[in-house]
Design a protein around this motif. Structure first.
Motif, short mmCIF file in Angstrom:
data_model
loop_
_atom_site.label_atom_id
_atom_site.label_comp_id
_atom_site.label_asym_id
_atom_site.label_seq_id
_atom_site.Cartn_x
_atom_site.Cartn_y
_atom_site.Cartn_z
N THR A 238 41.86 -3.05 -5.82
CA THR A 238 41.60 -3.31 -4.40
C THR A 238 40.28 -2.68 -3.98
O THR A 238 40.04 -1.51 -4.27
CB THR A 238 42.72 -2.71 -3.52
OG1 THR A 238 43.96 -2.97 -4.15
CG2 THR A 238 42.71 -3.30 -2.14
N ASP B 175 34.59 9.08 -25.03
CA ASP B 175 35.95 9.00 -24.51
C ASP B 175 36.93 9.23 -25.64
O ASP B 175 36.68 8.83 -26.78
CB ASP B 175 36.22 7.65 -23.84
CG ASP B 175 37.38 7.75 -22.86
OD1 ASP B 175 37.13 7.73 -21.63
OD2 ASP B 175 38.55 7.89 -23.30
N ARG B 176 38.03 9.85 -25.30
CA ARG B 176 39.01 10.08 -26.37
C ARG B 176 39.78 8.80 -26.68
O ARG B 176 40.40 8.67 -27.71
CB ARG B 176 39.97 11.20 -26.00
CG ARG B 176 40.83 10.89 -24.82
CD ARG B 176 41.84 11.99 -24.65
NE ARG B 176 42.71 11.69 -23.54
CZ ARG B 176 43.62 12.52 -23.09
NH1 ARG B 176 43.75 13.70 -23.65
NH2 ARG B 176 44.38 12.18 -22.10
N ILE C 106 35.42 4.65 -14.59
CA ILE C 106 34.42 4.05 -13.71
C ILE C 106 33.34 5.07 -13.36
O ILE C 106 32.15 4.74 -13.27
CB ILE C 106 35.10 3.48 -12.44
CG1 ILE C 106 34.14 2.54 -11.69
CG2 ILE C 106 35.57 4.55 -11.47
CD1 ILE C 106 33.95 1.24 -12.37
N ASN C 107 33.75 6.33 -13.19
CA ASN C 107 32.77 7.35 -12.81
C ASN C 107 31.82 7.68 -13.95
O ASN C 107 30.60 7.70 -13.77
CB ASN C 107 33.49 8.61 -12.32
CG ASN C 107 34.03 8.41 -10.91
OD1 ASN C 107 33.28 8.00 -10.02
ND2 ASN C 107 35.31 8.68 -10.71
N VAL D 154 36.95 15.11 -26.83
CA VAL D 154 36.22 16.38 -26.79
C VAL D 154 37.25 17.48 -26.61
O VAL D 154 38.19 17.35 -25.82
CB VAL D 154 35.19 16.38 -25.64
CG1 VAL D 154 34.48 17.72 -25.54
CG2 VAL D 154 34.19 15.25 -25.84
N THR E 87 36.96 1.77 -6.05
CA THR E 87 35.99 1.22 -5.11
C THR E 87 34.79 2.16 -4.99
O THR E 87 33.67 1.80 -5.36
CB THR E 87 36.64 1.06 -3.72
OG1 THR E 87 37.87 0.37 -3.86
CG2 THR E 87 35.72 0.29 -2.78
N GLY F 192 49.63 4.31 -13.81
CA GLY F 192 48.32 4.88 -14.09
C GLY F 192 48.24 6.24 -13.42
O GLY F 192 48.97 6.54 -12.49
N SER G 294 40.72 3.57 -14.59
CA SER G 294 39.72 2.56 -14.25
C SER G 294 39.99 1.19 -14.86
O SER G 294 39.33 0.23 -14.51
CB SER G 294 38.34 3.04 -14.66
OG SER G 294 38.09 4.29 -14.03
N SER H 111 40.92 6.22 -3.93
CA SER H 111 40.47 4.83 -4.02
C SER H 111 39.15 4.79 -4.78
O SER H 111 38.20 4.12 -4.40
CB SER H 111 40.31 4.19 -2.65
OG SER H 111 41.57 3.88 -2.12
N GLY H 112 39.14 5.54 -5.86
CA GLY H 112 37.91 5.79 -6.58
C GLY H 112 37.40 4.61 -7.37
O GLY H 112 36.26 4.61 -7.82
N ASN I 67 44.08 0.05 -12.72
CA ASN I 67 44.35 0.17 -11.29
C ASN I 67 44.50 -1.19 -10.64
O ASN I 67 44.35 -2.23 -11.28
CB ASN I 67 43.26 0.99 -10.61
CG ASN I 67 41.93 0.27 -10.62
OD1 ASN I 67 41.71 -0.65 -9.86
ND2 ASN I 67 41.05 0.68 -11.52
#
Ligand SMILES: Cc1cc2nc3c(=O)[nH]c(=O)nc-3n(C[C@H](O)[C@H](O)[C@H](O)COP(=O)(O)OP(=O)(O)OC[C@H]3O[C@@H](n4cnc5c(N)ncnc54)[C@H](O)[C@@H]3O)c2cc1C
Lengths: 373, 487, 94
Positions: free
Chosen positions: A49, A34-35, A14-15, A172, A336, A304, A43, A333-334, A46
């Protein structure tokens, strides 16, 4: 020489995906690496919530902002990610929990979360599915959930529209500095970019080490379980004072049971095994909160990996002593708050001043052994 | 408050078919404390599934030759001193935390129990592959394997006029079984041609007894005047609320449906159909053993040595779960696995192990030749996968169609778990145990093969667990709620 | 014609089970799926997404198509064993 991108984002959770999206919208030429596949780690697995009642105090302003972003995802992202906005209740069943709840509600209110304390009767009026054993509840109208497994699809469509180069299955392995740009090493050749964003979730520690930075990241192995489709048992998002329960029923009828009970695994091997006692404990807690769950079946439990820094606050900003490398992640709670924090982060990379709230998350505070190249 | 009761054994055997029964017996006879766990009320598994204990044969042998073999295996198991836990659902398998070895969590009406052992023999058999076609979800359509359960164990005819379709030896066994029980077979629809059957003949010659039995089945079908359509596939099950007829078309050798020719129609009130067997390796996958894709063995299988050891020390895989090779081979593999486990635990001396294993290996070679010949009739036919119509549901639980799967791949999904996330395909109560192989086959055609397409990630519970059974009775105060998260 | 095979098998005396409040004859030991099929039930539930009728498919507890409730507990009918007075509700879990 190959083309030099403006930014290479490593890690498509998500980040990373949010940062890449807003960087591209800001006019940069971006690759997202992404690997594995996009949003298939934390992401994508989860509990989805979108609550204020499990959010760290320091993150409440970002969570509120992100909640609004999730609620309007159809507009700015082009896909609703199954978001449902609803009321949320954080429950207390014992005096000890009621005490803890009161303290936490007060602290979160102070940080801006619109949470009220209500008694058990009122909690049952708000959520008829909840048990009559509730003593006290935190009630928040800004709550809800997304369908996390749709995140990758939603972001993939949006990123493609913005012209971001999505490079999946591209692990990477390290980085080199050459001719004023970074060369990211992958088994399929190097990717050259003026700037690098590290968004590797629990793998941020490895990523920082490519640049000689030692930033310890603790790995939480969160367990989740889901019931089969069942008749309507609840319509709100439920938790408990300690934060060790999260419950919601999706429109199609399944109930996801979580709260951060731990399983087995590690950063290298990934998730290994569900700990049966912890699943049983989590489900007991869930049934204590919503008795109707006893009439269903658990069809799947999974795990996860969630990142946590030494002070449990995010790592967002420049990598100390390393030119043109920054990181974003380890946000509690990343799922969100990641949306708003990663967007602020992107704006900063695009030249805006850093949001003062985010300046406090400077990775420099977390470095145990500086020695950057 | 019910708590998880913990118990130990030397060898846990999961699955009570021929492989599992023989593994448990062999380990016990070799001096190990072995425990067999199966959700059924008696041993037998799929092939030797026994009728309810309360059902009796009207005369000795009335239940047929398989029943007799099953009965002798059950007797041998009882004599071996192995412990058994029947009627017991294993819902979780894991590496034992801290200790070496494995942990199997079971639940039944008596509550929860955790078994631990340094050795685990997985003997979970196979699941049936049924490739989707329009109408395959209609009531009255069943798997061929389901039909064997009805006939052998439940003593029930699948219908009054039953069409029997698909491929492999089960096709004939079921058709013959229906006729023998007094039922009416509306037609036998075989994907294979006569020459396909002749091709497996050399391997089948290793078991003249079974070959003769098969020949008798074919003769019986012919004598009854039952239509036998070779190189044909069912292209639709027709009916509103239940199957009332089927449509058939000729197929190419690879299963590609010939849509140009006029479809045939057979009226029936039941269709039993199966396209082969797929090894069930959920357990070894959950435990992280190395697997490879082996189409001739039926699909993904755990890599193992001649003694059934997987890549994980102490973990063994015996029977069809390790590759489709039939009941006789399964029993021998089970015995080898049980002996190897006993030897690896030190209960059996190395030389004694070699002496005991040598003759088993020789017999296994012969049994494998027959089993593999039969498996050759049941391999996945790519043309049949390609022929699944767009609007046909592939995932029965969630009614996800082939078109939706194709769409997910078109949108960038590159392996089955991503397809699952984007479509809910495989997220229903069967957890992809029915559709997983088909989804992988469909995706594989689009992404360059089975290895790229991958397999649905296997997870616990191994079967849906009723929540009430999982939680038992408890006091809130006793739930070990972890420390509150930091604020 | 009854779908139960008579040849070669001696069943115990029948019992009755209660299916959605209706009395259905059955034999102890057989599965509830068998009892229902023999009594002429074909569809046990509807699929939740498409709303299509479903009945027993795999008969070994894998496919979950024959899901019923015994008392309050959801269970595949092919995995539930008949005993006198068993109360069964059709319609799956939805
Ligand atoms: C089970 C669970 C439940 C949760 N529930 C909630 C919840 O209900 N609400 C909430 O708000 N938050 C929740 N969280 C937290 C939330 O999921 C995470 O904070 C968030 O998803 C983290 O996003 P991320 O992008 O930082 O990391 P990730 O999503 O993990 O992404 C990191 C990416 O980096 C990639 N990567 C790693 N190494 C390399 C490499 N060498 N090269 C290339 N790529 C690499 C990985 O493949 C991965 O895709 C939960 C977390 C878990 C684990």
């Amino acid at each position: 020489m190959t083309t030099v991108l403006d930014v290479a984002v490593v890690g498509a959770g998500i980040n990373g995906a949010t940062a890449a999206l807003f960087l591209a919208r800001g006019g940069m030429r971006v690759a997202l690496l992404d690997r594995g596949q996009i949003c298939r780690q934390a992401s994508g697995v989860n509990a989805g919530t979108l609550t204020m009642q499990m959010t760290r105090r320091a993150l409440i302003p970002f969570a509120l902002e992100a909640h609004a972003m999730w609620a309007s995802a159809a507009e700015w992202l082009g896909h609703d990610v199954g978001v449902v906005v609803c009321d949320g209740l954080s429950l207390a069943f014992t005096d000890g929990e009621a005490q803890l709840l009161s303290e936490r509600v007060a602290a979160r209110r102070e940080a801006g979360a619109p949470i009220d304390l209500v008694d058990g009767k009122r909690a049952q009026a708000i959520e008829p599915g909840v048990s009559d054993k509730v003593l006290l509840a935190g009630h928040c109208k800004v709550d809800g959930y997304a369908n996390a497994y749709l995140t990758g699809l939603a972001f993939r469509r949006a990123l493609e529209r913005e012209g971001v180069a999505i490079m999946e299955n591209r692990p990477v392995t390290g980085a080199d500095r050459a001719q004023g740009a970074w060369a990211l090493l992958t088994p399929e050749g190097t990717i050259r970019a003026k700037r690098v964003v590290l968004a590797g979730g629990v793998w941020l520690e490895d990523m920082a080490s490519w640049f000689g930075c030692a930033i310890p990241i603790k790995v939480l192995i969160n367990q989740l379980a889901v019931t089969e489709r069942m008749p309507v048992a609840m319509r709100t998002v439920l938790g408990i004072a300690s934060g060790l329960l999260s419950l919601k029923q999706y429109p199609h009828g399944t109930v996801v049971i979580g709260g951060g009970w731990q399983g087995l695994g590690d950063r290298v091997a990934g998730p290994r095994a569900v700990i049966p006692e912890n699943l049983v404990g989590n489900v007991r807690l869930a049934c204590h909160a919503v008795p109707a769950l006893e009439r269903s079946r658990i069809v799947r439990a999974w795990l996860g990996l969630e990142a946590e820094t030494a002070d449990a606050l995010p790592a967002v900003g420049a990598l100390p002593g390393v030119e043109d490398v920054a990181m974003v992640g380890s946000i509690h709670s990343g799922y969100t708050s990641g949306l708003s924090i990663a967007r602020h982060f992107a704006r900063w990379l695009l030249g805006a001043p850093l949001h003062p709230g985010i300046a406090a998350f400077d990775p420099a505070r977390l470095v145990v052994r500086p020695g950057a190249r | 408050m019910t708590e998880t009761i913990a118990s130990r054994a030397d060898v846990i055997v999961l699955g009570g078919g021929p492989a599992g029964m023989c593994a448990a017996s062999a380990a016990a006879r070799a001096g190990s404390d072995s425990l067999l766990i199966d959700e059924n009320s008696q041993g037998g598994g799929q092939v030797y599934r026994a009728p309810p204990a309360a059902f009796a044969e009207t005369s000795p042998g009335a239940f047929g030759p398989d029943h007799a073999i099953g009965a002798s295996l059950r007797l041998a198991l009882a004599d071996s001193g192995a412990r058994t836990a029947f009627g017991c659902r294993a819902w979780s398998v894991s590496r034992d935390v801290g200790g070496a070895g494995f942990r199997v969590d079971v639940c039944d009406d008596n509550g929860l129990k955790a078994w631990r052992a340094p050795a685990l023999v997985v003997a979970t058999g196979a699941t049936e592959r049924v490739l989707p076609f329009p109408g395959w979800t209609l009531p009255g359509v069943h798997g061929l394997a389901a039909a064997t359960v009805m006939l052998k164990a439940q003593k029930l005819l699948p219908g009054e006029r039953v069409a029997v379709a698909g491929c492999g030896p089960l096709l004939l066994a079921v058709a013959a079984g229906i006729a023998k029980a007094g039922g009416k077979v509306a037609g036998v629809i075989d994907l294979a041609s006569v020459s396909d059957w002749l091709r497996v003949l050399p391997g089948a010659l290793s078991r003249p007894d079974l070959l003769a039995r098969g020949a008798a089945w074919v003769a019986g079908i012919a004598a009854a005047g039952t239509p036998y359509l070779r190189r044909h596939a069912v292209t639709a099950a027709l009916g509103d609320d239940r199957v009332s007829a089927i449509a058939l078309s000729p197929v190419a050798a690879d299963g590609t449906v010939d849509r140009a020719s006029q479809p045939l129609r057979i009226d029936c009130d039941a269709l039993v159909i199966g396209h082969g067997l797929v090894p069930n390796c959920d357990v070894t996958r959950i435990l992280g053993a190395t697997h490879r894709y082996a189409p001739a063995d039926g699909g993904w299988i755990a890599v193992r040595d001649g003694d059934m050891r997987t890549s994980i020390p102490g973990l063994y895989m015996a029977g069809d779960g390790g590759g489709i090779s039939g009941a006789a081979a399964a029993a021998l593999q089970g015995e080898l696995a049980g002996l190897a486990a006993a030897r690896d635990l030190g209960a059996l001396a190395a030389q004694r192990h070699l002496d005991l294993a040598a003759p088993l290996r020789r017999r296994l070679g012969r049994a494998m030749r027959f089993g593999r010949a039969m498996a050759g009739l049941m391999v996945e036919r790519p043309g049949l996968v390609a022929s699944i119509p767009a609007e046909t549901p592939v995932c029965r639980c969630e009614d996800v169609t082939r078109a939706e799967i194709d769409q997910a791949v078109a949108e960038g999904a590159r392996e089955v778990n991503q397809v699952k996330a984007w479509t809910r395909c495989g997220m229903g109560p069967c957890q992809g145990r029915m559709c997983g192989d088909t989804v992988a086959a469909v995706v594989a055609r689009l992404v360059g093969g089975r290895s790229a397409a991958g397999a649905f990630t296997a997870r616990v519970p191994l079967r849906p667990v009723p929540t009430a059974q999982l939680i038992g009775s408890f006091d809130y105060a006793d739930i070990p709620i972890p420390r509150p998260a930091p604020l | 014609m009854s779908r139960r095979i008579e040849k070669g098998v001696q069943r115990p005396p029948p019992v009755t089970i209660l299916v959605d409040g209706r009395l259905v004859p059955a034999f102890p030991g057989e599965s509830v799926a068998t009892a229902l099929l023999a009594a002429g039930y074909v569809a046990f539930r509807k699929s939740p997404r498409a709303g299509k009728p479903r009945g027993p498919f795999c008969m070994i507890g894998s496919c979950q198509e024959c899901l019923i409730r015994v008392g309050e507990v959801p269970v595949p009918a092919c995995q539930a064993t008949v005993r006198e007075g068993l109360e069964v509700t059709l319609g799956g879990t939805q």
